[in-house]
Design a protein around this motif. Structure first.
Motif, PDB file in Angstrom:
ATOM      1  N   UNK A  82       0.836  -1.199   0.000  1.00  0.00           N
ATOM      2  CA  UNK A  82       0.000   0.000   0.000  1.00  0.00           C
ATOM      3  C   UNK A  82       0.873   1.251   0.000  1.00  0.00           C
ATOM      4  N   UNK A  83       1.930   1.235   0.806  1.00  0.00           N
ATOM      5  CA  UNK A  83       2.852   2.370   0.846  1.00  0.00           C
ATOM      6  C   UNK A  83       3.519   2.592  -0.504  1.00  0.00           C
ATOM      7  N   UNK A  84       3.954   1.493  -1.125  1.00  0.00           N
ATOM      8  CA  UNK A  84       4.606   1.607  -2.435  1.00  0.00           C
ATOM      9  C   UNK A  84       3.639   2.174  -3.469  1.00  0.00           C
ATOM     10  N   UNK A  85       2.398   1.700  -3.452  1.00  0.00           N
ATOM     11  CA  UNK A  85       1.402   2.168  -4.421  1.00  0.00           C
ATOM     12  C   UNK A  85       1.125   3.656  -4.236  1.00  0.00           C
ATOM     13  N   UNK A  86       0.991   4.075  -2.985  1.00  0.00           N
ATOM     14  CA  UNK A  86       0.750   5.502  -2.717  1.00  0.00           C
ATOM     15  C   UNK A  86       1.947   6.341  -3.157  1.00  0.00           C
ATOM     16  N   UNK A  87       3.149   5.853  -2.837  1.00  0.00           N
ATOM     17  CA  UNK A  87       4.348   6.584  -3.225  1.00  0.00           C
ATOM     18  C   UNK A  87       4.475   6.704  -4.727  1.00  0.00           C
ATOM     19  N   UNK A  88       4.181   5.616  -5.429  1.00  0.00           N
ATOM     20  CA  UNK A  88       4.256   5.636  -6.893  1.00  0.00           C
ATOM     21  C   UNK A  88       3.239   6.613  -7.480  1.00  0.00           C
ATOM     22  N   UNK A  89       2.045   6.622  -6.880  1.00  0.00           N
ATOM     23  CA  UNK A  89       1.006   7.549  -7.364  1.00  0.00           C
ATOM     24  C   UNK A  89       1.452   8.992  -7.173  1.00  0.00           C
ATOM     25  N   UNK A  90       2.071   9.303  -6.049  1.00  0.00           N
ATOM     26  CA  UNK A  90       2.532  10.665  -5.783  1.00  0.00           C
ATOM     27  C   UNK A  90       3.614  11.098  -6.772  1.00  0.00           C
ATOM     28  N   UNK A  91       4.424  10.142  -7.220  1.00  0.00           N
ATOM     29  CA  UNK A  91       5.498  10.489  -8.169  1.00  0.00           C
ATOM     30  C   UNK A  91       4.953  10.876  -9.540  1.00  0.00           C
ATOM     31  N   UNK A  92       3.709  10.528  -9.794  1.00  0.00           N
ATOM     32  CA  UNK A  92       3.111  10.846 -11.104  1.00  0.00           C
ATOM     33  C   UNK A  92       2.440  12.215 -11.127  1.00  0.00           C
ATOM     34  N   UNK A  93       2.414  12.892  -9.978  1.00  0.00           N
ATOM     35  CA  UNK A  93       1.752  14.187  -9.899  1.00  0.00           C
ATOM     36  C   UNK A  93       2.758  15.323 -10.099  1.00  0.00           C
ATOM     37  N   UNK A  94       2.906  16.181  -9.153  1.00  0.00           N
ATOM     38  CA  UNK A  94       3.828  17.312  -9.274  1.00  0.00           C
ATOM     39  C   UNK A  94       5.213  16.956  -8.766  1.00  0.00           C
ATOM     40  N   UNK A  95       6.162  17.840  -8.960  1.00  0.00           N
ATOM     41  CA  UNK A  95       7.530  17.614  -8.503  1.00  0.00           C
ATOM     42  C   UNK A  95       7.608  17.561  -6.982  1.00  0.00           C
ATOM     43  N   UNK A  96       6.742  18.330  -6.331  1.00  0.00           N
ATOM     44  CA  UNK A  96       6.734  18.333  -4.855  1.00  0.00           C
ATOM     45  C   UNK A  96       6.219  17.000  -4.322  1.00  0.00           C
TER      46      UNK A  96
END
Length: 226
Positions: A82-96
């Motif tokens: 779950x942590x990996x999936x959330x982290x991966x999703x965040x990397x697809x958004x903005x640079x921050x």
């Protein structure tokens, strides 16, 4: 029988083909349930003090047992996944968000190591009792680990090192590396199954009384178990 003697014992032609077969199907989806089920049956055999390795005669029961084990692995890996999936999703958004996403992804690897640390005894508990709930009783599992902590953590680190070596072998070209790596990885799992099952028998987790004479048998007197 110590771990070295068991390793030699597994190269007996009577049993060698059994774990090789498990290794060959380890990386094949669905079919690898047979490999997992075989390890569970082997652990149960070790717990009662039996010698040898299970046969592949009860293929259906072995396959079903492998599916049950997979669910246990999934439950133990749910948090890091779950942590990996959330982290991966965040990397697809903005640079921050990508910055924080990369941190979460790295943390998920740490959490995965922590969660997988309990798997050997969870596996042994399930192999003995074939009960999901018992394999998820973290307090009992932690208590059992504490009873053999030094040996447990040494075995865990040793298994990680051996699995890393098996991963390097996969780089051998022409599909040879993949096959050899798969078989050797499964053999490491088999050795780990024996090692941690023997540790498990020393704890208060096991509900079976192991006959003392079972430890006196030599590899030259195997009893085939099915």
């Amino acid at each position: 029988m110590d771990i070295i003697s068991f390793a030699r014992f597994t190269f007996n032609t009577r049993y060698m083909t059994r774990w090789i077969c498990g290794g060959l199907v380890l990386c094949i989806p669905v079919a690898n349930f047979f490999s997992l089920g075989f390890l569970s049956r082997a652990s149960r055999l070790f717990i009662i003090g039996g010698m040898g390795l299970p046969t592949w005669q009860d293929k259906y029961d072995t396959w079903i047992e492998g599916i049950k084990l997979l669910f246990i692995f999934i439950l133990y890996g749910a948090i890091p996944f779950f942590m990996f999936s959330c982290g991966f999703f965040l990397t697809t958004l903005t640079s921050i968000t990508a910055f924080f996403g990369n941190i979460i992804i790295k943390l998920s690897y740490v959490v995965l190591l922590v969660c997988s640390f309990f798997l050997p005894f969870a596996f042994a508990v399930f192999a003995e009792k074939t009960d999901f709930r018992s394999a998820l009783e973290f307090e009992n599992i932690i208590r059992g680990i504490k009873e053999v902590f030094v040996e447990y953590i040494a075995g865990y680190i040793g298994v990680l090192i051996l699995l890393y070596v098996c991963r390097l072998i996969i780089r051998i070209p022409y599909f040879i590396g993949f096959i050899v790596s798969s078989v050797l990885t499964y053999y490491v799992f088999l050795i780990a199954t024996y090692y941690f099952t023997e540790l498990y028998k020393k704890t208060t987790l096991t509900s079976l009384i192991v006959p003392e004479e079972s430890g006196t048998e030599t590899p030259t007197q195997p009893r085939a178990q099915g």
